[in-house]
Design a protein around this motif. Sequence first.
Motif, PDB file in Angstrom:
ATOM      1  N   THR A 133       0.908  13.207   2.581  1.00  0.00           N
ATOM      2  CA  THR A 133       0.523  11.797   2.454  1.00  0.00           C
ATOM      3  C   THR A 133      -0.996  11.603   2.502  1.00  0.00           C
ATOM      4  O   THR A 133      -1.469  10.511   2.799  1.00  0.00           O
ATOM      5  N   GLN A 178       4.648   7.638  -3.981  1.00  0.00           N
ATOM      6  CA  GLN A 178       5.688   7.951  -2.999  1.00  0.00           C
ATOM      7  C   GLN A 178       6.691   8.953  -3.565  1.00  0.00           C
ATOM      8  O   GLN A 178       7.030   9.955  -2.917  1.00  0.00           O
ATOM      9  N   ARG A 208       0.809  -1.221   0.000  1.00  0.00           N
ATOM     10  CA  ARG A 208       0.000   0.000   0.000  1.00  0.00           C
ATOM     11  C   ARG A 208       0.840   1.268   0.000  1.00  0.00           C
ATOM     12  O   ARG A 208       0.476   2.277   0.599  1.00  0.00           O
ATOM     13  N   ARG A 209       1.979   1.216  -0.651  1.00  0.00           N
ATOM     14  CA  ARG A 209       2.831   2.384  -0.823  1.00  0.00           C
ATOM     15  C   ARG A 209       3.284   2.460  -2.278  1.00  0.00           C
ATOM     16  O   ARG A 209       4.478   2.328  -2.569  1.00  0.00           O
ATOM     17  N   LEU A 227      -5.309   6.745  -3.899  1.00  0.00           N
ATOM     18  CA  LEU A 227      -4.454   5.564  -3.795  1.00  0.00           C
ATOM     19  C   LEU A 227      -4.643   4.662  -5.001  1.00  0.00           C
ATOM     20  O   LEU A 227      -3.680   4.093  -5.539  1.00  0.00           O
ATOM     21  N   ASP A 252      -1.934   3.403  -7.657  1.00  0.00           N
ATOM     22  CA  ASP A 252      -1.795   1.953  -7.830  1.00  0.00           C
ATOM     23  C   ASP A 252      -1.786   1.597  -9.314  1.00  0.00           C
ATOM     24  O   ASP A 252      -0.954   0.806  -9.782  1.00  0.00           O
ATOM     25  N   TRP A 267      -3.012  11.203   0.221  1.00  0.00           N
ATOM     26  CA  TRP A 267      -3.467  10.252  -0.786  1.00  0.00           C
ATOM     27  C   TRP A 267      -3.459   8.809  -0.284  1.00  0.00           C
ATOM     28  O   TRP A 267      -4.162   7.960  -0.826  1.00  0.00           O
ATOM     29  N   ARG A 268      -2.690   8.538   0.761  1.00  0.00           N
ATOM     30  CA  ARG A 268      -2.697   7.182   1.319  1.00  0.00           C
ATOM     31  C   ARG A 268      -4.029   6.856   1.982  1.00  0.00           C
ATOM     32  O   ARG A 268      -4.442   5.695   2.040  1.00  0.00           O
ATOM     33  N   LYS A 269      -4.702   7.888   2.515  1.00  0.00           N
ATOM     34  CA  LYS A 269      -5.974   7.684   3.204  1.00  0.00           C
ATOM     35  C   LYS A 269      -7.167   7.864   2.272  1.00  0.00           C
ATOM     36  O   LYS A 269      -8.275   7.451   2.603  1.00  0.00           O
TER      37      LYS A 269
END
Length: 263
Positions: A159, A149, A143-144, A168, A172, A161-163
């Motif tokens: 960060t 990144q 999930r990175r 994400l 991906d 976009w991670r949540k």
Amino acid sequence: MKHSAESHSSSVTDAPDKDAKDAKDEPKKVPENFQDQLAYAWEYIGGVYGTILTILPVITYIVVNALTSMWPAIWASIGTAVLVGIFQLLRKEKLAAAFVGLGTVLITSGVAVFVGEAKGYYLLGNWITVGIGSILLLSVLVRRPLIGQVWSAANLQGTFWRKDRKSLFYYDVATLLWSFLSFSRFAVERWLYNMDETTWLGIARLVMGWPLTFFAVMTSIWAVRKVDGRRKLHDPNYKDPQQQAESEESGPADVESVRSRGE
């Protein structure tokens, strides 16, 4: 008066340095319209000039090896890389840029000599390709996604976009495409390597090189644009660049007006 003149001179001298620092720290932006995005991606992979210089040693190796044998092809490829490096130095490009190409050709030629076959010239690049594909795939699994990144770190985007599930997802997709293209390139080149198709192996290296990279860069631009759009709505720390610039420009003027009223 002398002190004032020196202070003014110092501020004038420091101004370009400050502007240069601000320009360096300013987040990069990808173009909004498709035509400019194509130009951006083309420039990213080196443009016509950079692409030609990059593939010249490989083309030389393919042609000379097909007409003669491995050793003449190796020397011709090294000679071409030297000429390319000299040309870059004459154009006053960075020293590193002139030596990276030559170093790469020397290493790949060394692998060919070690293997004892002309096809060994492409062996190291083939394994590097699958290594890159594996790292990219792993980054998605944990999930990175690497595209997210790297881009967010380079542009101070935080960060958020991670949540955000959609952001994400976009990163991906971009990262998985890079990974898929890497594995595809590895599979084709490995098949040709095992078939002893040295000439076609070199052609595959060229055909599946910068064209696929260009396509992957365009996909990454799409992902970045999508995430930037969501950042304005979902990142609590987001500040509009134009409003922030206007605020910074009006700041000193406000201070001066307060001082004048105090006097």
